[in-house]
Design a protein around this motif. Structure first.
Motif, PDB file in Angstrom:
ATOM      1  N   ILE A 106      17.480  25.787 -75.917  1.00 45.10           N
ATOM      2  CA  ILE A 106      17.662  26.862 -74.728  1.00 45.10           C
ATOM      3  C   ILE A 106      16.359  26.887 -73.866  1.00 45.10           C
ATOM      4  N   GLU A 107      16.694  26.643 -72.396  1.00 44.60           N
ATOM      5  CA  GLU A 107      15.720  26.883 -71.498  1.00 44.60           C
ATOM      6  C   GLU A 107      15.411  28.224 -71.254  1.00 44.60           C
ATOM      7  N   LYS A 108      16.232  29.044 -71.099  1.00 43.67           N
ATOM      8  CA  LYS A 108      16.109  30.516 -70.698  1.00 43.67           C
ATOM      9  C   LYS A 108      17.440  31.289 -71.376  1.00 43.67           C
ATOM     10  N   LEU A 109      17.086  32.448 -71.473  1.00 47.10           N
ATOM     11  CA  LEU A 109      18.222  33.342 -72.203  1.00 47.10           C
ATOM     12  C   LEU A 109      18.347  34.545 -71.062  1.00 47.10           C
ATOM     13  N   ILE A 110      19.677  34.861 -70.880  1.00 52.71           N
ATOM     14  CA  ILE A 110      20.083  36.258 -70.012  1.00 52.71           C
ATOM     15  C   ILE A 110      20.917  37.243 -71.094  1.00 52.71           C
ATOM     16  N   ILE A 111      20.559  38.303 -71.343  1.00 53.77           N
ATOM     17  CA  ILE A 111      21.340  39.263 -72.179  1.00 53.77           C
ATOM     18  C   ILE A 111      21.648  40.487 -71.112  1.00 53.77           C
ATOM     19  N   ALA A 112      22.951  40.622 -71.283  1.00 46.64           N
ATOM     20  CA  ALA A 112      23.648  41.565 -70.369  1.00 46.64           C
ATOM     21  C   ALA A 112      24.196  42.984 -71.239  1.00 46.64           C
ATOM     22  N   ASP A 113      23.337  43.781 -71.046  1.00 45.52           N
ATOM     23  CA  ASP A 113      23.870  45.160 -71.562  1.00 45.52           C
ATOM     24  C   ASP A 113      23.953  45.322 -73.069  1.00 45.52           C
ATOM     25  N   ILE A 114      22.969  44.657 -73.832  1.00 40.18           N
ATOM     26  CA  ILE A 114      23.148  44.691 -75.532  1.00 40.18           C
ATOM     27  C   ILE A 114      21.539  44.613 -75.765  1.00 40.18           C
ATOM     28  N   ALA A 115      21.306  45.110 -76.913  1.00 41.82           N
ATOM     29  CA  ALA A 115      20.079  45.056 -77.569  1.00 41.82           C
ATOM     30  C   ALA A 115      20.141  44.414 -78.961  1.00 41.82           C
TER      31      ALA A 115
END
Length: 195
Positions: free
Chosen positions: A41-50
């Motif tokens: 993975i290059e980068k990770l984006i997490i939308a509204d979850i922990a």
């Protein structure tokens, strides 16, 4: 299983070092994938979850209500939406569910998802045992300003397990931030991707 599905999809399509984005359960899958295969993975984006356990009461109750719908009683999609509106106030959630409604080979309404299996396995979405050690992949958390899915307490957990992270808040958005504030969500995602 979903994590391995992502890996198989990447391999089948020769995708190398993508930026992975996931919302809610998809965010958990994206985190699990990144903790399992960080080199992919290059980068990770997490939308509204922990990376923590959540109550599944809402989802379980929703699945139970959906499982009791008898589609033989319906001839129009709008009639199904009318019934859903009786127990799902949020129009966005109703539309999300209706995306999974189709007519089968007998021209009857049916869900694309397997409600019986979801009801049996709903506890598994609480899983967080994959969060071990520290993730070095650049990670951007995006939360809705009106959502409680990423709290200040969650920031401590994120800080403990992610060495290179940022957190942004989209004011006026709830948990479905990408549908409630699509332009702001898009700008936030693209801003991180282009860094």
């Amino acid at each position: 299983v979903m994590c391995e599905d992502v890996l198989e999809y990447m391999e089948d399509n020769n995708i190398e070092k993508p930026i992975l984005l996931g919302h809610s359960l998809g965010g958990k899958v994206a985190m699990k994938f990144t903790f399992t295969y960080p080199e992919k993975i290059e980068k990770l984006i997490i939308a509204d979850i922990a990376p923590r356990k959540y109550s599944i009461d809402f989802i379980e109750e929703l699945l139970q209500k959906l499982s009791r719908l008898d589609f033989k009683d319906f001839t129009k999609r709008s009639d199904i939406e009318d019934v859903l509106s009786l127990f799902i106030e949020n129009h966005g959630i109703r539309l999300f569910l209706l995306k999974n409604l189709y007519r089968n080979e007998n021209k009857e309404f049916a869900w694309r998802f397997n409600i019986e299996i979801l009801l049996k396995k709903v506890n598994s979405i609480q899983e967080v045992d994959f969060i071990k050690g520290i993730c070095d992949v650049p990670t951007h958390f995006i939360r809705g300003g009106n959502s409680n899915y990423i709290t200040s307490e969650d920031e401590l957990i994120i800080n403990k397990h992610f060495s290179d992270f940022s957190i942004a808040t989209i004011d006026g958005a709830g948990h479905w931030l990408h549908t409630e504030k699509p332009e702001k969500f898009y700008n936030e995602v693209m801003g991180f991707c282009l860094l």
